[in-house]
Write a protein that holds these residues in place. Structure first.
Motif, short mmCIF file in Angstrom:
data_model
loop_
_atom_site.label_atom_id
_atom_site.label_comp_id
_atom_site.label_asym_id
_atom_site.label_seq_id
_atom_site.Cartn_x
_atom_site.Cartn_y
_atom_site.Cartn_z
N SER A 86 15.24 -5.01 37.70
CA SER A 86 13.82 -5.68 37.48
C SER A 86 14.12 -7.31 37.23
N GLY A 87 13.02 -7.80 37.92
CA GLY A 87 13.03 -9.24 37.47
C GLY A 87 12.10 -9.67 36.32
N LYS A 88 12.08 -11.00 35.90
CA LYS A 88 11.34 -11.38 34.88
C LYS A 88 9.92 -11.26 34.72
N SER A 91 6.90 -5.87 35.15
CA SER A 91 6.21 -5.24 33.99
C SER A 91 6.36 -3.61 34.21
N THR A 109 16.94 -5.88 25.25
CA THR A 109 17.23 -6.42 26.68
C THR A 109 16.57 -6.21 28.02
N PRO A 111 14.76 -6.35 31.08
CA PRO A 111 14.10 -7.29 32.04
C PRO A 111 12.88 -7.26 32.21
N CYS A 112 12.04 -6.48 31.79
CA CYS A 112 10.33 -6.65 32.05
C CYS A 112 9.62 -6.51 30.84
N SER A 113 8.35 -6.94 31.08
CA SER A 113 7.53 -7.01 30.00
C SER A 113 6.96 -5.58 29.80
#
Length: 143
Positions: A86-88, A91, A109, A111-113
């Protein structure tokens, strides 16, 4: 957006295929635009992975932990494994607010909200309506 969906048989990770349309759709219109029927649900929601529980004891322990807002080891490893790419901007929708805090603590850690709001609740409602259609044949037999 990804969605963590817990069933009595295991954890499912779904993905919304059209994030732009999702962001432009209000929570009031969400069910009509994404879940008016099974074909729309299958068009906009895809199953990424289904991870069955090892046995009934594992399912009960996982459910009890999630109710308490705790993250069982099976969920922690599931999230790490499935969301590592997953990217920043991604979500993950979670149905239970108390579980959001538990996930943030157990997997800092990630990687997503994390999201848990009225819009995500409508997404979960739609998935519940068409769960049989959204799960692949092999997964459906386990449930």
């Amino acid at each position: 957006m990804h969605l963590l969906f817990e069933t009595p048989a295991g954890y499912s990770l779904f993905k919304i295929t059209d994030d732009k349309k999702l962001s432009k759709t209000s929570e009031d219109d969400l069910h009509d635009k994404f879940f008016a029927d099974a074909s729309k649900a299958k068009k906009y929601v895809s199953l990424i992975h289904f991870e069955p529980f090892a046995d009934t004891a594992d399912a009960v322990a996982a459910a009890a932990a999630c109710i308490d807002g705790k993250v069982p080891k099976s969920l922690k490893s599931f999230l790490k494994k499935q969301l590592k790419k997953s990217g920043k901007g991604d979500s993950l929708a979670i149905a239970d607010k108390s579980l959001v805090a538990g996930i943030k603590e157990a997997v800092p850690t990630l990687p997503c909200s994390l999201a848990c709001d009225a819009k995500t609740h409508e997404l979960f409602r739609g998935i519940r309506c068409y769960l049989d259609e959204l799960l692949e044949g092999a997964c459906r037999r386990r449930i």
